[in-house]
Design a protein around this motif. Structure first.
Motif, PDB file in Angstrom:
ATOM      1  N   TRP A   1      36.208  -6.235   3.476  1.00  0.00           N
ATOM      2  CA  TRP A   1      37.518  -5.731   3.884  1.00  0.00           C
ATOM      3  C   TRP A   1      37.634  -5.759   5.408  1.00  0.00           C
ATOM      4  O   TRP A   1      36.767  -5.239   6.098  1.00  0.00           O
ATOM      5  N   PRO A   2      38.703  -6.350   5.976  1.00  0.00           N
ATOM      6  CA  PRO A   2      38.828  -6.402   7.439  1.00  0.00           C
ATOM      7  C   PRO A   2      38.961  -4.996   8.034  1.00  0.00           C
ATOM      8  O   PRO A   2      39.727  -4.176   7.509  1.00  0.00           O
ATOM      9  N   ALA A   3      38.231  -4.738   9.097  1.00  0.00           N
ATOM     10  CA  ALA A   3      38.187  -3.399   9.704  1.00  0.00           C
ATOM     11  C   ALA A   3      39.563  -2.939  10.189  1.00  0.00           C
ATOM     12  O   ALA A   3      39.816  -1.737  10.295  1.00  0.00           O
ATOM     13  N   ASP A   4      40.468  -3.893  10.470  1.00  0.00           N
ATOM     14  CA  ASP A   4      41.759  -3.515  11.062  1.00  0.00           C
ATOM     15  C   ASP A   4      42.937  -3.618  10.085  1.00  0.00           C
ATOM     16  O   ASP A   4      44.092  -3.539  10.492  1.00  0.00           O
ATOM     17  N   ALA A   5      42.655  -3.775   8.784  1.00  0.00           N
ATOM     18  CA  ALA A   5      43.744  -4.003   7.811  1.00  0.00           C
ATOM     19  C   ALA A   5      44.751  -2.854   7.800  1.00  0.00           C
ATOM     20  O   ALA A   5      45.953  -3.079   7.692  1.00  0.00           O
ATOM     21  N   GLU A   6      44.265  -1.619   7.895  1.00  0.00           N
ATOM     22  CA  GLU A   6      45.168  -0.466   7.853  1.00  0.00           C
ATOM     23  C   GLU A   6      45.797  -0.254   9.231  1.00  0.00           C
ATOM     24  O   GLU A   6      46.992   0.027   9.337  1.00  0.00           O
ATOM     25  N   LYS A   7      44.998  -0.407  10.297  1.00  0.00           N
ATOM     26  CA  LYS A   7      45.522  -0.207  11.672  1.00  0.00           C
ATOM     27  C   LYS A   7      46.636  -1.186  11.982  1.00  0.00           C
ATOM     28  O   LYS A   7      47.622  -0.852  12.639  1.00  0.00           O
ATOM     29  N   GLU A   8      46.484  -2.420  11.497  1.00  0.00           N
ATOM     30  CA  GLU A   8      47.479  -3.464  11.723  1.00  0.00           C
ATOM     31  C   GLU A   8      48.856  -3.068  11.177  1.00  0.00           C
ATOM     32  O   GLU A   8      49.888  -3.537  11.645  1.00  0.00           O
TER      33      GLU A   8
ATOM     34  N   LYS B   1      55.435 -14.706 -10.463  1.00  0.00           N
ATOM     35  CA  LYS B   1      54.758 -15.607 -11.403  1.00  0.00           C
ATOM     36  C   LYS B   1      53.438 -16.108 -10.839  1.00  0.00           C
ATOM     37  O   LYS B   1      52.766 -16.932 -11.408  1.00  0.00           O
ATOM     38  N   ARG B   2      53.026 -15.563  -9.670  1.00  0.00           N
ATOM     39  CA  ARG B   2      51.841 -16.088  -9.010  1.00  0.00           C
ATOM     40  C   ARG B   2      50.583 -15.628  -9.729  1.00  0.00           C
ATOM     41  O   ARG B   2      50.601 -14.692 -10.507  1.00  0.00           O
ATOM     42  N   SER B   3      49.476 -16.305  -9.400  1.00  0.00           N
ATOM     43  CA  SER B   3      48.226 -15.864  -9.997  1.00  0.00           C
ATOM     44  C   SER B   3      47.830 -14.567  -9.278  1.00  0.00           C
ATOM     45  O   SER B   3      47.986 -14.430  -8.065  1.00  0.00           O
ATOM     46  N   LEU B   4      47.367 -13.611 -10.059  1.00  0.00           N
ATOM     47  CA  LEU B   4      47.136 -12.279  -9.507  1.00  0.00           C
ATOM     48  C   LEU B   4      45.877 -12.236  -8.644  1.00  0.00           C
ATOM     49  O   LEU B   4      44.823 -12.728  -9.031  1.00  0.00           O
ATOM     50  N   HIS B   5      46.028 -11.638  -7.479  1.00  0.00           N
ATOM     51  CA  HIS B   5      44.894 -11.542  -6.555  1.00  0.00           C
ATOM     52  C   HIS B   5      45.032 -10.321  -5.658  1.00  0.00           C
ATOM     53  O   HIS B   5      46.125  -9.778  -5.499  1.00  0.00           O
ATOM     54  N   CYS B   6      43.905  -9.939  -5.063  1.00  0.00           N
ATOM     55  CA  CYS B   6      43.882  -8.862  -4.080  1.00  0.00           C
ATOM     56  C   CYS B   6      43.508  -9.500  -2.747  1.00  0.00           C
ATOM     57  O   CYS B   6      42.362  -9.929  -2.556  1.00  0.00           O
ATOM     58  N   THR B   7      44.479  -9.624  -1.851  1.00  0.00           N
ATOM     59  CA  THR B   7      44.230 -10.264  -0.546  1.00  0.00           C
ATOM     60  C   THR B   7      43.264  -9.410   0.274  1.00  0.00           C
ATOM     61  O   THR B   7      43.429  -8.192   0.341  1.00  0.00           O
ATOM     62  N   THR B   8      42.257 -10.042   0.869  1.00  0.00           N
ATOM     63  CA  THR B   8      41.425  -9.314   1.838  1.00  0.00           C
ATOM     64  C   THR B   8      41.958  -9.619   3.241  1.00  0.00           C
ATOM     65  O   THR B   8      42.458  -8.738   3.913  1.00  0.00           O
ATOM     66  N   LYS B   9      41.909 -10.907   3.632  1.00  0.00           N
ATOM     67  CA  LYS B   9      42.373 -11.268   4.976  1.00  0.00           C
ATOM     68  C   LYS B   9      43.402 -12.392   4.915  1.00  0.00           C
ATOM     69  O   LYS B   9      43.138 -13.467   4.380  1.00  0.00           O
ATOM     70  N   PHE B  10      44.581 -12.118   5.466  1.00  0.00           N
ATOM     71  CA  PHE B  10      45.613 -13.150   5.602  1.00  0.00           C
ATOM     72  C   PHE B  10      45.290 -13.916   6.883  1.00  0.00           C
ATOM     73  O   PHE B  10      45.310 -13.358   7.968  1.00  0.00           O
ATOM     74  N   CYS B  11      44.938 -15.202   6.749  1.00  0.00           N
ATOM     75  CA  CYS B  11      44.473 -15.996   7.903  1.00  0.00           C
ATOM     76  C   CYS B  11      45.545 -16.912   8.467  1.00  0.00           C
ATOM     77  O   CYS B  11      45.446 -17.337   9.615  1.00  0.00           O
ATOM     78  N   ASP B  12      46.536 -17.252   7.656  1.00  0.00           N
ATOM     79  CA  ASP B  12      47.595 -18.164   8.092  1.00  0.00           C
ATOM     80  C   ASP B  12      47.002 -19.436   8.698  1.00  0.00           C
ATOM     81  O   ASP B  12      47.424 -19.880   9.762  1.00  0.00           O
ATOM     82  N   TYR B  13      46.017 -19.999   8.031  1.00  0.00           N
ATOM     83  CA  TYR B  13      45.342 -21.236   8.448  1.00  0.00           C
ATOM     84  C   TYR B  13      44.722 -21.120   9.841  1.00  0.00           C
ATOM     85  O   TYR B  13      44.604 -22.109  10.567  1.00  0.00           O
ATOM     86  N   GLY B  14      44.353 -19.893  10.218  1.00  0.00           N
ATOM     87  CA  GLY B  14      43.681 -19.692  11.506  1.00  0.00           C
ATOM     88  C   GLY B  14      44.575 -19.090  12.564  1.00  0.00           C
ATOM     89  O   GLY B  14      44.106 -18.681  13.620  1.00  0.00           O
ATOM     90  N   LYS B  15      45.866 -19.028  12.276  1.00  0.00           N
ATOM     91  CA  LYS B  15      46.798 -18.519  13.304  1.00  0.00           C
ATOM     92  C   LYS B  15      46.784 -16.988  13.391  1.00  0.00           C
ATOM     93  O   LYS B  15      47.175 -16.415  14.400  1.00  0.00           O
ATOM     94  N   ALA B  16      46.352 -16.326  12.319  1.00  0.00           N
ATOM     95  CA  ALA B  16      46.351 -14.851  12.332  1.00  0.00           C
ATOM     96  C   ALA B  16      45.200 -14.329  13.191  1.00  0.00           C
ATOM     97  O   ALA B  16      44.116 -14.933  13.234  1.00  0.00           O
ATOM     98  N   GLU B  17      45.432 -13.213  13.852  1.00  0.00           N
ATOM     99  CA  GLU B  17      44.420 -12.640  14.728  1.00  0.00           C
ATOM    100  C   GLU B  17      43.167 -12.275  13.931  1.00  0.00           C
ATOM    101  O   GLU B  17      43.256 -11.686  12.860  1.00  0.00           O
TER     102      GLU B  17
END
Ligand code: 2AM
Length: 208
Positions: A118-125, A56-72
């Motif tokens: 687009w983050p350079a490491d999205a697929e490598k991650e 039921k969420r609003s539809l979006h395409c995530t670029t970078k998941f940051c987790d409020y700064g905790k994500a690498e």
């Protein structure tokens, strides 16, 4: 430093404007109905796909998941060009829809202009979850989650997309009104849209 971290969002991404959300939800629902009609228990479940996937969420395409700064790499990502393009509206091309026993999503084909966000490491991650993903072209993971099975986290949608993309190409099993349907085994289906859908979306971020 702490303040910087607090200011970073849960994630950055393109948020579909309302008309695009409505159109994609409706096309998505047509696809689920058509797939149910073509093959009973397409993902190995008795219930109609429309009831199987919750979202039921609003539809979006995530670029970078940051987790409020905790994500690498979150802090580095939030610099240029992200800060400059923040708030701009883009036309995203939705090129395919897919379902697996876990997730229901839409594939987004990014243009060169959109790939700068687009983050350079999205697929490598994703390589540890999906072997081979790291060798796919940049932007391969770009998607919009339309629904998840009970107990499945949305991060799975992009991984499911990559899992399909690393497999060898197969011939379509049928041509539906919306486009050609391919089956990749283990309840994994992908519909390539005859006409890619243009979805207007605002590049922004989300804080819970
Ligand atoms: P999604 O992009 O498939 O929808 C908040 O949880 C949002 O960030 C969701 O939209 C989710 O999946 C995405 N997300 C959650 N964890 C993630 C991760 N580790 N990597 C990339 N995206 C993630």
């Amino acid at each position: 430093r702490q303040l910087d971290e607090v200011c970073l969002p849960l994630f950055f991404g393109w948020f579909l404007l309302t008309p695009a959300q409505d159109q994609l939800r409706s096309t998505g629902s047509d696809f689920l109905t058509a797939l149910d009609g073509f093959k009973k228990n397409a993902v190995g479940q008795e219930i109609p796909l429309e009831q199987y996937f919750k979202g039921k969420r609003s539809l979006h395409c995530t670029t970078k998941f940051c987790d409020y700064g905790k994500a690498e790499g979150a802090k580095e990502y939030a610099e240029k060009p992200v800060s400059e393009l923040y708030g701009s509206v883009f036309d995203l091309a939705v090129s395919a829809l897919f379902v697996t026993p876990r997730t229901f999503g839409a594939r987004v084909s990014l243009t060169d202009e959109q790939l700068v966000l687009w983050p350079a490491d999205a697929e490598k991650e994703a390589e540890s979850s999906v072997p081979g993903a790291g060798s796919l072209p940049l932007g391969s993971r770009a998607h919009i989650t339309l629904g998840c099975a009970d107990g499945v986290e949305p991060v799975q949608t992009g991984l499911d997309l990559l899992e399909i993309l690393v497999l060898p190409e197969v011939e379509p099993v049928t041509d539906l009104e919306l486009g050609s349907l391919r089956f990749y085994g283990e309840g994994r289906w992908m519909l390539e849209l005859k006409e890619p859908m243009c979805a207007a979306a605002c590049f922004s971020s989300f804080y819970k």
